[in-house]
Design a protein around this motif. Structure first.
Motif, PDB file in Angstrom:
ATOM      1  N   LYS A  17     -10.408   4.987   1.002  1.00 34.30           N
ATOM      2  CA  LYS A  17     -10.888   3.806   0.267  1.00 34.30           C
ATOM      3  C   LYS A  17     -10.273   2.526   0.885  1.00 34.30           C
ATOM      4  CE  LYS A  17     -11.474   6.198  -4.192  1.00 34.30           C
ATOM      5  NZ  LYS A  17     -10.861   6.400  -5.528  1.00 34.30           N
ATOM      6  N   ILE A  18     -10.842   1.362   0.521  1.00 32.77           N
ATOM      7  CA  ILE A  18     -10.313   0.077   0.992  1.00 32.77           C
ATOM      8  C   ILE A  18      -9.199  -0.370   0.037  1.00 32.77           C
ATOM      9  CG2 ILE A  18     -10.855  -2.331   1.553  1.00 32.77           C
ATOM     10  CD1 ILE A  18     -12.461  -0.514   3.293  1.00 32.77           C
ATOM     11  N   VAL A  19      -8.053  -0.717   0.627  1.00 33.09           N
ATOM     12  CA  VAL A  19      -6.923  -1.191  -0.194  1.00 33.09           C
ATOM     13  C   VAL A  19      -6.425  -2.529   0.350  1.00 33.09           C
ATOM     14  CG1 VAL A  19      -6.095   1.086  -0.941  1.00 33.09           C
ATOM     15  CG2 VAL A  19      -5.283   0.110   1.224  1.00 33.09           C
ATOM     16  N   LEU A  20      -5.723  -3.261  -0.530  1.00 34.79           N
ATOM     17  CA  LEU A  20      -5.039  -4.494  -0.122  1.00 34.79           C
ATOM     18  C   LEU A  20      -3.548  -4.259  -0.322  1.00 34.79           C
ATOM     19  CD1 LEU A  20      -5.077  -7.488   0.756  1.00 34.79           C
ATOM     20  CD2 LEU A  20      -5.271  -8.104  -1.683  1.00 34.79           C
ATOM     21  N   VAL A  21      -2.817  -4.244   0.795  1.00 32.54           N
ATOM     22  CA  VAL A  21      -1.377  -3.982   0.745  1.00 32.54           C
ATOM     23  C   VAL A  21      -0.644  -5.319   0.887  1.00 32.54           C
ATOM     24  CG1 VAL A  21       0.543  -2.688   1.738  1.00 32.54           C
ATOM     25  CG2 VAL A  21      -1.785  -1.758   1.874  1.00 32.54           C
ATOM     26  N   ARG A  26       4.995 -13.046   2.760  1.00 31.39           N
ATOM     27  CA  ARG A  26       3.654 -13.660   2.611  1.00 31.39           C
ATOM     28  C   ARG A  26       2.626 -13.070   3.570  1.00 31.39           C
ATOM     29  NH1 ARG A  26       3.105 -19.143  -0.060  1.00 31.39           N
ATOM     30  NH2 ARG A  26       4.877 -19.153  -1.452  1.00 31.39           N
ATOM     31  N   ARG A  27       2.716 -11.767   3.796  1.00 36.17           N
ATOM     32  CA  ARG A  27       1.740 -11.070   4.630  1.00 36.17           C
ATOM     33  C   ARG A  27       0.979 -10.068   3.759  1.00 36.17           C
ATOM     34  NH1 ARG A  27       3.432 -10.671  10.332  1.00 36.17           N
ATOM     35  NH2 ARG A  27       5.443 -11.692  10.506  1.00 36.17           N
ATOM     36  N   SER A  28      -0.225  -9.751   4.152  1.00 36.27           N
ATOM     37  CA  SER A  28      -0.913  -8.612   3.536  1.00 36.27           C
ATOM     38  C   SER A  28      -1.850  -7.993   4.572  1.00 36.27           C
ATOM     39  CB  SER A  28      -1.679  -9.064   2.285  1.00 36.27           C
ATOM     40  OG  SER A  28      -2.507 -10.168   2.572  1.00 36.27           O
ATOM     41  N   VAL A  29      -2.166  -6.718   4.322  1.00 37.44           N
ATOM     42  CA  VAL A  29      -3.050  -5.983   5.246  1.00 37.44           C
ATOM     43  C   VAL A  29      -4.141  -5.344   4.398  1.00 37.44           C
ATOM     44  CG1 VAL A  29      -3.253  -4.032   6.864  1.00 37.44           C
ATOM     45  CG2 VAL A  29      -1.197  -5.486   6.908  1.00 37.44           C
ATOM     46  N   LYS A  30      -5.391  -5.537   4.843  1.00 37.35           N
ATOM     47  CA  LYS A  30      -6.527  -4.957   4.126  1.00 37.35           C
ATOM     48  C   LYS A  30      -7.209  -3.963   5.049  1.00 37.35           C
ATOM     49  CE  LYS A  30     -10.570  -7.074   2.447  1.00 37.35           C
ATOM     50  NZ  LYS A  30     -11.263  -8.130   1.669  1.00 37.35           N
ATOM     51  N   GLY A  31      -7.587  -2.794   4.511  1.00 38.70           N
ATOM     52  CA  GLY A  31      -8.304  -1.820   5.345  1.00 38.70           C
ATOM     53  C   GLY A  31      -8.391  -0.495   4.630  1.00 38.70           C
ATOM     54  N   ASN A  82       8.424  -2.515   3.522  1.00 39.63           N
ATOM     55  CA  ASN A  82       7.915  -3.892   3.419  1.00 39.63           C
ATOM     56  C   ASN A  82       6.911  -4.037   2.278  1.00 39.63           C
ATOM     57  OD1 ASN A  82       8.969  -5.197   6.035  1.00 39.63           O
ATOM     58  ND2 ASN A  82       8.082  -3.270   6.726  1.00 39.63           N
ATOM     59  N   VAL A  83       6.461  -2.894   1.724  1.00 37.41           N
ATOM     60  CA  VAL A  83       5.376  -2.935   0.726  1.00 37.41           C
ATOM     61  C   VAL A  83       5.874  -3.531  -0.597  1.00 37.41           C
ATOM     62  CG1 VAL A  83       3.846  -1.498  -0.711  1.00 37.41           C
ATOM     63  CG2 VAL A  83       4.135  -0.977   1.725  1.00 37.41           C
ATOM     64  N   ILE A  84       5.070  -4.449  -1.184  1.00 41.85           N
ATOM     65  CA  ILE A  84       5.343  -4.947  -2.540  1.00 41.85           C
ATOM     66  C   ILE A  84       4.348  -4.271  -3.502  1.00 41.85           C
ATOM     67  CG2 ILE A  84       5.375  -6.960  -4.060  1.00 41.85           C
ATOM     68  CD1 ILE A  84       6.092  -8.692  -1.680  1.00 41.85           C
ATOM     69  N   THR A  85       3.047  -4.462  -3.231  1.00 38.64           N
ATOM     70  CA  THR A  85       2.035  -3.815  -4.081  1.00 38.64           C
ATOM     71  C   THR A  85       0.890  -3.275  -3.227  1.00 38.64           C
ATOM     72  OG1 THR A  85       0.814  -5.886  -4.318  1.00 38.64           O
ATOM     73  CG2 THR A  85       2.419  -5.381  -6.059  1.00 38.64           C
ATOM     74  N   ILE A  86       0.238  -2.225  -3.727  1.00 41.04           N
ATOM     75  CA  ILE A  86      -0.971  -1.682  -3.101  1.00 41.04           C
ATOM     76  C   ILE A  86      -2.054  -1.680  -4.171  1.00 41.04           C
ATOM     77  CG2 ILE A  86      -2.009   0.317  -1.972  1.00 41.04           C
ATOM     78  CD1 ILE A  86       0.859   1.182  -1.173  1.00 41.04           C
ATOM     79  N   ALA A  87      -3.110  -2.450  -3.914  1.00 38.67           N
ATOM     80  CA  ALA A  87      -4.203  -2.507  -4.892  1.00 38.67           C
ATOM     81  C   ALA A  87      -5.426  -1.817  -4.305  1.00 38.67           C
ATOM     82  CB  ALA A  87      -4.531  -3.952  -5.230  1.00 38.67           C
ATOM     83  N   VAL A  88      -6.032  -0.936  -5.106  1.00 40.07           N
ATOM     84  CA  VAL A  88      -7.245  -0.229  -4.678  1.00 40.07           C
ATOM     85  C   VAL A  88      -8.438  -1.153  -4.954  1.00 40.07           C
ATOM     86  CG1 VAL A  88      -8.577   1.889  -4.919  1.00 40.07           C
ATOM     87  CG2 VAL A  88      -6.114   1.888  -5.436  1.00 40.07           C
ATOM     88  N   LEU A  89      -9.177  -1.535  -3.936  1.00 39.56           N
ATOM     89  CA  LEU A  89     -10.286  -2.502  -4.133  1.00 39.56           C
ATOM     90  C   LEU A  89     -11.589  -1.774  -4.485  1.00 39.56           C
ATOM     91  CD1 LEU A  89      -9.559  -5.053  -1.258  1.00 39.56           C
ATOM     92  CD2 LEU A  89      -8.641  -4.928  -3.589  1.00 39.56           C
TER      93      LEU A  89
END
Lengths: 89, 89, 89, 89, 89, 89, 89
Positions: A17-21, A26-31, A82-89
Motif C-alpha cells: 500500500k502507499i504510506v507517508l513516513v 522535517r523530512r518525509s517519504v511517500k511510496g 528516524n521514523v516519527i509516524t507512518i500513515a497508511v494513505l
C-alpha cells in the motif's frame, strides 16, 4: 518491534500500500511499502522524498511551513530510528 | 515498558478512547488508541496530526506558539521513542 | 532504575504528592504522581502541562524566559527518557 | 556505572556534600547529594535549579551568557542521562 | 539489522551499485557500495560528500535549500547511526 | 570500552597527565586525569571548565568562535556520553 | 562493530595512514590512525582538529561554510558515537 505486536501488524497489513513516513528533521517519504524489519527499517518502492524548507517570510513573521522540495528517489531504505509516524494513505 | 507496569496499565485502559500524544519536534497526534506495544509504539485510528509553527511576530518579539497546521491522516503508527506525553482526553 | 535504588525510593515516597517534572524541550508537567515504572515512565493525575515560549523582546535583547503556556491535561503518561528533573513540591 | 568504578567512588565520597551538576540544555542544579544509583540518577536535597538565559544584547552582538534564572526546588531527582559534569564544591 | 531482513536484502542487492546515502545534519554521500555490516555501517568507494548550506537569501526570506558544497573523498566509511535514507540510483 | 582496547590504553597512559576533554554543547574541561571507567566516565582534578560563547559580531557577520568563559571547578566527574575528543596535552 | 565486518576491515587497513574523521557538530579531526576498538573509538596521532564556524555574511545571506578554526592537538582519542564519516586520504 515484537513480531506479533500492534506495530508489526499495521506494517504487515500495509505491505503493497502507499504510506507517508514522517521522519525527524522535517523530512518525509511517500511510496509503496515493500517490506520492513524488527528495527522498523522500511523499504519503500516508487519513493518520493519531501524536505520542508522553513520560511521566514517577513509579512507575518511566520517561521512556519515553507515550500516543499520533492525528489523522486525510486527504491529507498529508511533507517527505522528516524521514523516519527507512518500513515497508511 | 514492563507489561504490568503503570504505563501499560494507563495505555490498556485507554484503548478505544481519544488521546493526545505530544511528540518531539513540536508535533502531536490526536485520535483513538487501537493498540500499543512494549516500546510504546502506538497505533491511532481517525488520527489528526498537528504541527506547531514557531512565530516571530514582530509586535512583541515573541518566538512562541504560532499557528497550528492540522492534517487528517487516518490510521497512523507512532514510533514510541518520539513520545513525550500521552494525555487521555 | 533499580527497584531499590535512590531514584525509586524518592518516587515511591512521592506517590500521591504534587511534583514538578521538568522535560526536555522547555516543557514541564505539574500534578499528583499516581505511579511510575523502571524506565521512569510516570503517570500523573490532575496534570497541568507548561510550555515555555522563548522571547526575543527587543528592549534588552534577552532571548530568555518568555511567557508560559499552560494546559490542563487531566491524566497523563510521561515517557521517562524525556525527564530532566523531578522536584517534590 | 560499575559500582566500584572511579565515578561511583567520587559520588560515594560526595554524599552529604554540596555539588554543582551541569545538565544538557544550559541547566544546572546545586545542592547536597543524598544518593545516586548505577544510571547516575542523583537525589539532591536543598536543591537550587539554575537556567541560563541566552542573551543577544546588541552592543557587542554576543550571543553568550545571559542572566541566570534561579529556582529553589527542595528535594529533586536528576535523571542521569542529562548529566554533563558533577563538580564537588 | 537482521542478516536476512529486508534492509540487508536491499543493501546486499546494491553492492557494486551507485547509491545516495542521506545523513543527519544536511549531509549526504554518493558513491558505490563496497559493503555493509549489521549496524548499517557502510563502506563507499569513489565517494562524494555533499553538505547543504542553509541560505537566508533576503528576497523571499526563504531559509531553505542553499548551495551545495561537494567534496571528493575517495573510500569512506559511514557510521550507520547517521543514516536517514539510502536510495539506489 | 573494552578494558584492553586502544581507548583504555590511551586513557590508562594519561592518568596523572593534563588532558583537554571536548564535550558536546561547545564545552570543554581541562585538568589532570585521576581515573576513568568502561563508560568513559572520567574524574579530573584541578579542573577548569570552558564554555565557548557564540558571537554574532556584526562586522563580518561571523557566527563563530566568541569569547570563552572559564570556571575553576576543582574535582569533577565527566559523564562519558558527552565526550567528543580527549587530547593529551 | 563486528570484528571481521567491512567497517573493521577498512579501519584495520587504514592503521598508520592519514584519515579525515568528520564528527557531529561541524567538527573534524585529521591525522594518522594508531588504532580503534569495537565502539569505533579511534586514537589518532599528529592530530589536527578543525571546527567550522557558521558565517551569516550579509552579501548573499548565505548561512554557510564559514572560516575554519584549526588546532594542533597531538595524540587524541575520538569517542566513536560522534563519528559521521571516516575518509582515507
Amino acid at each position: 518491534m515484537s513480531e506479533d505486536g500492534i506495530a508489526s501488524q499495521l506494517l504487515q497489513e500495509s505491505v503493497g500500500k502507499i504510506v507517508l513516513v514522517k521522519l525527524k528533521g522535517r523530512r518525509s517519504v511517500k511510496g509503496k511499502i515493500k517490506g520492513f524489519d524488527k528495527q522498523m527499517n522500511i523499504v519503500i518502492t516508487e519513493a518520493t522524498e519531501v524536505i520542508e524548507q522553513q520560511s521566514n517570510n517577513n509579512d507575518n513573521s511566520e517561521k512556519g511551513k515553507g515550500q516543499e522540495q520533492e525528489t523522486q528517489v525510486g527504491d529507498a531504505l529508511i533507517r527505522g530510528d528516524n521514523v516519527i509516524t507512518i500513515a497508511v494513505l
